[in-house]
Design a protein around this motif. Structure first.
Motif, PDB file in Angstrom:
ATOM      1  N   SER A  67       0.862  -1.391   0.184  1.00 44.01           N
ATOM      2  CA  SER A  67       0.016  -0.166  -0.022  1.00 44.01           C
ATOM      3  C   SER A  67       0.898   1.255  -0.255  1.00 44.01           C
ATOM      4  O   SER A  67       1.935   1.274   0.550  1.00 44.01           O
ATOM      5  CB  SER A  67      -0.733   0.002   1.188  1.00 44.01           C
ATOM      6  OG  SER A  67      -0.073   0.217   2.485  1.00 44.01           O
ATOM      7  N   PRO A  91      -8.214   0.329   1.157  1.00 41.22           N
ATOM      8  CA  PRO A  91      -8.599  -0.992   2.053  1.00 41.22           C
ATOM      9  C   PRO A  91     -10.099  -1.630   2.277  1.00 41.22           C
ATOM     10  O   PRO A  91     -10.751  -0.297   2.348  1.00 41.22           O
ATOM     11  CB  PRO A  91      -7.844  -0.905   3.471  1.00 41.22           C
ATOM     12  CG  PRO A  91      -6.685   0.086   2.920  1.00 41.22           C
ATOM     13  CD  PRO A  91      -7.517   1.042   2.083  1.00 41.22           C
ATOM     14  N   THR A  93     -11.041  -3.117   4.657  1.00 44.72           N
ATOM     15  CA  THR A  93     -11.251  -2.555   6.068  1.00 44.72           C
ATOM     16  C   THR A  93      -9.762  -2.425   6.607  1.00 44.72           C
ATOM     17  O   THR A  93      -8.719  -2.866   6.255  1.00 44.72           O
ATOM     18  CB  THR A  93     -11.738  -4.062   6.925  1.00 44.72           C
ATOM     19  OG1 THR A  93     -11.727  -3.916   8.386  1.00 44.72           O
ATOM     20  CG2 THR A  93     -10.985  -5.027   6.723  1.00 44.72           C
ATOM     21  N   ALA A  94      -9.885  -1.597   7.640  1.00 42.46           N
ATOM     22  CA  ALA A  94      -8.643  -1.177   8.194  1.00 42.46           C
ATOM     23  C   ALA A  94      -8.592  -1.101   9.630  1.00 42.46           C
ATOM     24  O   ALA A  94      -8.225  -0.569  10.624  1.00 42.46           O
ATOM     25  CB  ALA A  94      -8.602   0.501   7.846  1.00 42.46           C
ATOM     26  N   ALA A  96      -7.507  -2.858  12.295  1.00 38.63           N
ATOM     27  CA  ALA A  96      -6.127  -3.720  13.075  1.00 38.63           C
ATOM     28  C   ALA A  96      -6.492  -3.791  14.396  1.00 38.63           C
ATOM     29  O   ALA A  96      -7.010  -3.105  15.269  1.00 38.63           O
ATOM     30  CB  ALA A  96      -5.104  -2.961  12.757  1.00 38.63           C
ATOM     31  N   SER A 332      -8.112  -6.280   9.441  1.00 38.15           N
ATOM     32  CA  SER A 332      -7.342  -6.381   8.602  1.00 38.15           C
ATOM     33  C   SER A 332      -5.894  -7.161   8.671  1.00 38.15           C
ATOM     34  O   SER A 332      -5.076  -7.276   7.847  1.00 38.15           O
ATOM     35  CB  SER A 332      -6.898  -4.917   7.953  1.00 38.15           C
ATOM     36  OG  SER A 332      -6.542  -4.180   9.417  1.00 38.15           O
ATOM     37  N   THR A 348      -1.087  -9.709   8.278  1.00 35.05           N
ATOM     38  CA  THR A 348      -2.110  -8.749   7.322  1.00 35.05           C
ATOM     39  C   THR A 348      -2.963 -10.080   6.613  1.00 35.05           C
ATOM     40  O   THR A 348      -2.664 -10.880   6.116  1.00 35.05           O
ATOM     41  CB  THR A 348      -1.458  -8.332   6.303  1.00 35.05           C
ATOM     42  OG1 THR A 348      -0.263  -7.362   6.682  1.00 35.05           O
ATOM     43  CG2 THR A 348      -2.288  -7.681   5.274  1.00 35.05           C
ATOM     44  N   SER A 350      -5.052 -10.503   3.775  1.00 38.87           N
ATOM     45  CA  SER A 350      -4.907  -9.848   2.426  1.00 38.87           C
ATOM     46  C   SER A 350      -6.370  -9.921   2.178  1.00 38.87           C
ATOM     47  O   SER A 350      -6.944  -9.056   1.373  1.00 38.87           O
ATOM     48  CB  SER A 350      -3.913 -10.324   1.586  1.00 38.87           C
ATOM     49  OG  SER A 350      -2.802 -10.247   2.151  1.00 38.87           O
ATOM     50  N   ASN A 352      -9.119  -9.924   3.440  1.00 32.97           N
ATOM     51  CA  ASN A 352     -10.153  -9.136   4.183  1.00 32.97           C
ATOM     52  C   ASN A 352      -9.770  -7.477   3.754  1.00 32.97           C
ATOM     53  O   ASN A 352     -10.835  -6.762   3.583  1.00 32.97           O
ATOM     54  CB  ASN A 352     -10.030  -9.179   5.808  1.00 32.97           C
ATOM     55  CG  ASN A 352     -10.777 -10.253   6.227  1.00 32.97           C
ATOM     56  OD1 ASN A 352     -11.278 -11.015   5.431  1.00 32.97           O
ATOM     57  ND2 ASN A 352     -10.493 -10.742   7.488  1.00 32.97           N
ATOM     58  N   LYS A 353      -8.528  -7.283   3.939  1.00 32.55           N
ATOM     59  CA  LYS A 353      -8.176  -5.948   3.591  1.00 32.55           C
ATOM     60  C   LYS A 353      -8.193  -5.411   2.167  1.00 32.55           C
ATOM     61  O   LYS A 353      -8.353  -4.213   1.905  1.00 32.55           O
ATOM     62  CB  LYS A 353      -6.625  -5.821   3.886  1.00 32.55           C
ATOM     63  CG  LYS A 353      -5.855  -4.571   3.977  1.00 32.55           C
ATOM     64  CD  LYS A 353      -4.732  -4.347   4.606  1.00 32.55           C
ATOM     65  CE  LYS A 353      -4.057  -2.918   4.509  1.00 32.55           C
ATOM     66  NZ  LYS A 353      -2.493  -2.819   5.176  1.00 32.55           N
ATOM     67  N   TRP A 354      -7.844  -6.400   1.040  1.00 34.46           N
ATOM     68  CA  TRP A 354      -8.083  -6.087  -0.307  1.00 34.46           C
ATOM     69  C   TRP A 354      -9.103  -6.638  -1.000  1.00 34.46           C
ATOM     70  O   TRP A 354      -9.129  -7.869  -1.142  1.00 34.46           O
ATOM     71  CB  TRP A 354      -6.583  -6.146  -1.016  1.00 34.46           C
ATOM     72  CG  TRP A 354      -5.660  -5.408  -0.363  1.00 34.46           C
ATOM     73  CD1 TRP A 354      -4.505  -5.945   0.504  1.00 34.46           C
ATOM     74  CD2 TRP A 354      -5.241  -3.935  -0.021  1.00 34.46           C
ATOM     75  NE1 TRP A 354      -3.594  -5.240   1.049  1.00 34.46           N
ATOM     76  CE2 TRP A 354      -4.357  -3.710   0.589  1.00 34.46           C
ATOM     77  CE3 TRP A 354      -6.059  -2.939  -0.615  1.00 34.46           C
ATOM     78  CZ2 TRP A 354      -3.971  -2.606   0.718  1.00 34.46           C
ATOM     79  CZ3 TRP A 354      -5.512  -1.291  -0.347  1.00 34.46           C
ATOM     80  CH2 TRP A 354      -4.408  -1.370   0.385  1.00 34.46           C
TER      81      TRP A 354
END
Length: 477
Positions: A67, A91, A93-94, A96, A332, A348, A350, A352-354
């Protein structure tokens, strides 16, 4: 959509860019836009440096940086100019967590690199004693910071070591793979350094930082990725500079630089390239070697730069095998304070995040862990399978994960991240001062102004613009 690189054809001159990471590519892009001819030389067989994609279980993923900071404009502007504007993606979701004290705990909101503005948000992350220590901060006398100070030392002195060990350290470790008690606050967290220089309470300083950010009315995502991976950015920029007329040579190490009456001779294993200017966008150790003859003072300063190595362990699981693993949902990922004695320093999630990772493989769940900090790099000498197993062990303790991955990829980044100790910016200023004594020569990259992609692009733009001015001045002399 591809864009044509618009060149200013009023200038003439030829610049060699040494290094094909994102800084070198950004410098080439800027030089071309300024009307100069460019040859870019990269020692390895690929472009991109620490930006790289690969596959796990047939899914394209980032195997390096994933990112970029979106509230600095430089990287977003470069990606857009290279035709990737439509693929920029925040993202999904962020949310963390911090894995500390044997539990996944929400990352406190309203902090500046782990330094809180609201201590009430730290319950569970800090002990009662740690919270009591923070409560004393506003009654402390001001702490002088001088020209620079280590982040960890300053924050520990104001708020106690728990804030550093449980929050600041894992966040800085994720960015620099470094040691918070060595890292320069002026270089790594400049807004915090400016607040510290104002004196008074650090807690109040964080609140002032937040108020100023709110006054600027910054909107939109803090970070962005690229659908298909940030690792696609270098190739997109390379395509743009080729269309603009640049020559790019990979597998072409530079063996020497010699100042001539008319410019520079750049020696490679296939011959000598004459150049009016040179942008050196190589790691510190390589730049030091190349500058040894013509700029020994800068060479010595660069030789002293230390680096941290790290490894990324990317794994793909069948979603059906994770049905009961609730801790993998929604988050995330999580950070791991080194004080807790775990092997991994972060995970991470991934998929979920991307969104683009999830869409590419709906039946799979992709995640990655990272290992390796400055001074703690023995883990990197383990076999790939062992790194996978220790990552799975830590993930099992943190999340309850019991499944085995269907595929794994281990990526080692040896000497991947330059360290920014106290006094780093003074050293950088001295390097630039020495290099600037040689007309038509500049340096750029992660070692100078920041390890993030926008900072590298900004460093490249500065080098390219200064070279352009040098050559303009020479042509009118």
């Amino acid at each position: 959509m591809q864009r044509s690189l618009q060149r200013d054809t009023s200038r003439t001159g030829h610049v060699v860019v040494i290094g094909g990471g994102i800084a070198g590519l950004a410098a080439a892009h800027r030089l071309l836009a300024g009307g100069l001819g460019v040859t870019l030389l990269e020692a390895t067989g690929r472009l991109g440096g620490k930006l790289m994609t690969g596959e796990v279980a047939g899914v394209r993923v980032d195997l390096g940086a994933e990112s970029m900071l979106a509230r600095r404009p430089e990287a977003v502007e470069l990606a857009t100019a290279a035709g990737l504007g439509g693929r920029l993606q925040p993202p999904a979701t962020a949310t963390a967590s911090v894995w500390t004290r044997d539990a996944l705990r929400p990352m406190p909101k309203g902090h500046v690199m782990g330094v809180p503005g609201d201590p009430a948000a730290l319950g569970g992350v800090l002990s009662p004693e740690g919270l009591a220590r923070i409560a004393e901060e506003r009654g402390l006398a001001p702490t002088a910071v001088g020209d620079d100070v280590a982040v960890g030392a300053y924050v520990a002195g104001r708020l106690g070591r728990e804030v550093v060990d449980r929050l600041v350290e894992p966040l800085l470790g994720g960015v620099y793979a470094g040691d918070a008690y060595r890292i320069s606050m002026r270089a790594a967290v400049p807004q915090l350094f400016e607040a510290a220089k104002e004196g008074g309470s650090l807690l109040d300083g964080v609140l002032r930082i937040q108020e100023r950010a709110a006054a600027r009315q910054q909107t939109g995502p803090v970070f962005q990725g690229v659908a298909g991976g940030i690792g696609t950015l270098p190739d997109a920029v390379a395509d743009a500079v080729r269309r603009g007329g640049a020559e790019i040579r990979t597998s072409t190490p530079v063996l020497g630089l010699t100042r001539t009456r008319d410019g520079w001779d750049v020696r490679t294993d296939t011959g000598v390239i004459a150049a009016d200017g040179v942008v050196l966008a190589a790691p510190a150790w390589s730049a030091s070697t190349l500058l040894a003859a013509e700029c020994p003072a800068a060479s010595a300063l660069l030789a002293a730069v230390e680096y941290a190595s790290m490894a990324l362990i990317t794994m793909a699981f069948r979603r059906s095998d994770l049905a009961g693993t609730k801790a993998l949902r929604d988050r995330s990922g999580f950070l791991v304070p080194p004080v807790d004695g775990r092997t991994i320093k972060a995970a991470t999630f991934s998929s979920n995040k991307w969104r683009w990772v999830a869409d590419a493989a709906p039946d799979l769940f992709v995640l990655r862990t990272s290992v390796g900090r400055y001074g703690e790099e023995d883990h990197l000498h383990r076999e790939d399978g062992e790194l996978v197993d220790v990552s799975l062990g830590d993930l099992a303790e943190a999340t309850g994960l019991a499944a085995r991955p269907v595929d794994t990829v281990v990526t080692r980044w040896t000497g991947g991240l330059p360290q920014y100790p106290v006094g780093h910016l003074t050293r950088v200023a001295r390097i630039r001062e020495e290099v600037a004594k040689l007309p038509g020569l500049r340096v750029c990259g992660a070692v100078y102004d920041g390890v993030g992609i926008p900072a590298c692009v900004a460093s490249a733009r500065r080098a390219a613009d200064e070279i352009t001015r040098d050559l303009d001045a020479a042509s009118t002399a």
